[in-house]
Write an enzyme that holds these catalytic residues in place. Structure first.
Site, PDB file in Angstrom:
ATOM      1  N   GLU A   1     -31.717  33.610  58.603  1.00 57.58           N
ATOM      2  CA  GLU A   1     -32.612  32.873  59.490  1.00 57.58           C
ATOM      3  C   GLU A   1     -33.134  33.754  60.637  1.00 57.58           C
ATOM      4  OE1 GLU A   1     -30.797  28.431  59.123  1.00 57.58           O
ATOM      5  OE2 GLU A   1     -29.591  29.835  60.286  1.00 57.58           O
TER       6      GLU A   1
ATOM      7  N   HIS B   1     -29.852  35.213  65.384  1.00 56.72           N
ATOM      8  CA  HIS B   1     -28.625  34.582  65.878  1.00 56.72           C
ATOM      9  C   HIS B   1     -27.934  35.483  66.904  1.00 56.72           C
ATOM     10  CE1 HIS B   1     -28.591  31.058  63.215  1.00 56.72           C
ATOM     11  NE2 HIS B   1     -29.051  31.849  62.268  1.00 56.72           N
TER      12      HIS B   1
ATOM     13  N   ASP C   1     -23.162  34.372  67.814  1.00 52.03           N
ATOM     14  CA  ASP C   1     -24.372  33.597  67.506  1.00 52.03           C
ATOM     15  C   ASP C   1     -25.181  33.436  68.791  1.00 52.03           C
ATOM     16  OD1 ASP C   1     -26.258  31.711  66.229  1.00 52.03           O
ATOM     17  OD2 ASP C   1     -24.733  31.622  64.675  1.00 52.03           O
TER      18      ASP C   1
HETATM   19  C1  ACM Z   1     -26.154  29.773  57.292  1.00 50.12           C
HETATM   20  O1  ACM Z   1     -25.787  28.620  57.088  1.00 50.12           O
HETATM   21  N1  ACM Z   1     -27.153  30.020  58.124  1.00 50.12           N
HETATM   22  C2  ACM Z   1     -25.505  30.913  56.652  1.00 50.12           C
END
Ligand code: ACM
Length: 439
Positions: A226, A163, A90
């Site tokens: 995201e 991420h 991440d």
């Molecule tokens: C997530 O909670 N972004 C998969």
């Protein structure tokens, strides 16, 4: 006493049921060689409702040492959960050793501190305590083997193309801007995303080659959630034959899921990947933003794992008690988790088989130690385990609540699990003077 099982996993579940019947002392390693065990008379005929009874453990935001992961696998086995989804990469850390790219862990596994402020306060300050860690290839092989011996599959996640700030910190040429960045110390979604280039795809193909060598899971998660698009330029999209930068995440998924498929594995993607055209057939969808995407994915012929944040995100706070330690936005009580139904009402019966099961998610922005993971996970994970095991008609909230207090919390005590007690937070969880953290 006789146990009959359809397969080895079933025999292992039977052994766990026997252990439960023997009482809490059977969960205390020091007591297991005692000679005077007694079992009540009876017959248990049982099988799980879903094949995917999962838990996501985020080892990127806060590293969870190998010993903690092995212990967590034991706790999963005790609850007959069978998929551990390890969120390995991440913005805040890269936890997976990749021999071809040593800087991923030399640089990407370490950050200078962790955010203590509130997201709404703007410029994040950090606590000044360096944080990091990673799993060597030998560690990961040990984790996979330990899991396999307990009939648990470890699903690795390498999250792209967002991420990814820790990877970009290690190798700046992976980033859309090419500029150097640090491993992020804030929470949230970093704007630093991967460059849409052949070089990046080739780099991640090498990462995937290593991942499939180490992990035996039939499914590999490529994330896809995201993804901010502001660092990408229209000409980069055009060079890939795409209409707009909004199509770039879908391009990443197509390129890399084809490589996963070439290894004979399937890709799991978060439901954000359905926002893009050209979703690859066969991709398993993790329905986290709600149930609707899971329904849409199932109707489009995708297998789905239900993990909606409105129901099974175990980093959410457990009560409105003023000392509750984890002020992540939402209230998610034990009863809420028990009430969750993995097959959405809106899903027609002929698509029910697309729901492989469900997955509880333990994100660790605010869980900086295995103790805090215990607190967030339990006893809600016990409720979740019953949700994914038991037929819907047999679920019984009052019965669960009574069994929990009378039988299961003593087992968790014997296992040394620092669960959230029914009466309120544990005192050590409260840290006066630390401003409320938010995601
Ligand atoms: C997530 O909670 N972004 C998969």
């Amino acid at each position: 006493m006789r146990a009959v099982a359809g397969d080895a996993a079933g025999a292992s579940h039977a052994a766990q049921s026997l252990r439960q019947l023997l009482g809490p002392d059977a969960f205390r390693a020091a007591d297991i060689h005692r000679g005077d065990w007694a079992l009540p008379c009876g017959e248990v005929v049982d099988h799980p409702r879903f094949p995917w009874r999962g838990v996501l453990l985020d080892v990127a935001r806060h590293f969870q040492p190998k010993a903690a992961v092995l212990r967590f696998l034991d706790l999963m086995a005790a609850h007959k959960l069978n998929v551990l989804h390890l969120h390995l990469t991440d913005d805040q850390g890269w936890r997976l050793e990749v021999p071809a790219y040593p800087r991923l862990t030399e640089v990407g596994a370490w950050r200078k501190g962790s955010w203590t402020g509130r997201q709404v306060d703007g410029d994040p300050t950090h606590d000044g305590r360096p944080h990091g860690g990673f799993y060597t290839t030998a560690d990961l092989r040990e984790i996979v083997a330990y899991a396999r011996a307990r009939h648990i599959t470890v699903v690795p996640e390498v999250d792209v193309p967002g991420h990814s700030q820790a990877a970009i910190a290690a190798y700046p040429e992976l980033g859309a801007t090419g500029a150097p960045v640090e491993v992020w110390h804030a929470w949230g979604v970093s704007e630093h995303v991967l460059a849409p280039s052949r070089h990046v795809i080739d780099f991640y193909k090498t990462v995937i080659d290593h991942v499939v060598d180490v992990f035996d899971s039939p499914v590999v998660c490529l994330g896809g959630d995201e993804v901010p698009t502001k660092q990408w330029r229209p000409d980069q999209a055009a060079a890939l034959g795409l209409d707009s930068v909004d199509a770039i995440p879908g391009w990443f998924l197509r390129e890399l899921s084809a490589h996963v498929a070439a290894h004979g594995r399937r890709t799991l993607g978060w439901d954000d990947v359905m926002d893009h055209e050209g979703l690859v057939p066969g991709v398993v969808i993790g329905s986290w933003r709600g149930e609707e995407s899971g329904v849409a994915a199932a109707l489009a012929g995708h297998d789905v794992v239900m993990c909606p944040e409105q129901h099974v995100y175990l980093d959410h706070r457990q009560s409105d008690h003023p000392d509750e330690p984890v002020p992540v936005g939402y209230l998610r009580t034990l009863a809420d988790v028990y009430a969750y139904e993995p097959v959405p009402d809106a899903l027609p019966e002929d698509a029910h088989h697309r729901v492989l099961g469900a997955q509880a998610q333990i994100w660790t922005e605010h869980l900086d130690s295995p103790r805090r993971v215990d607190y967030a996970a339990f006893p809600r994970l016990a409720a979740f385990a019953e949700v994914v095991w038991t037929p819907r008609a047999r679920r019984d909230p009052a019965g669960f609540a009574a069994r929990l207090v009378e039988h299961h919390l003593p087992r968790l005590d014997a296992l040394g699990v620092e669960y959230r007690p029914p009466g309120g937070p544990r005192p050590w969880q409260t840290r006066p003077g630390v401003p409320g953290r938010q995601r």
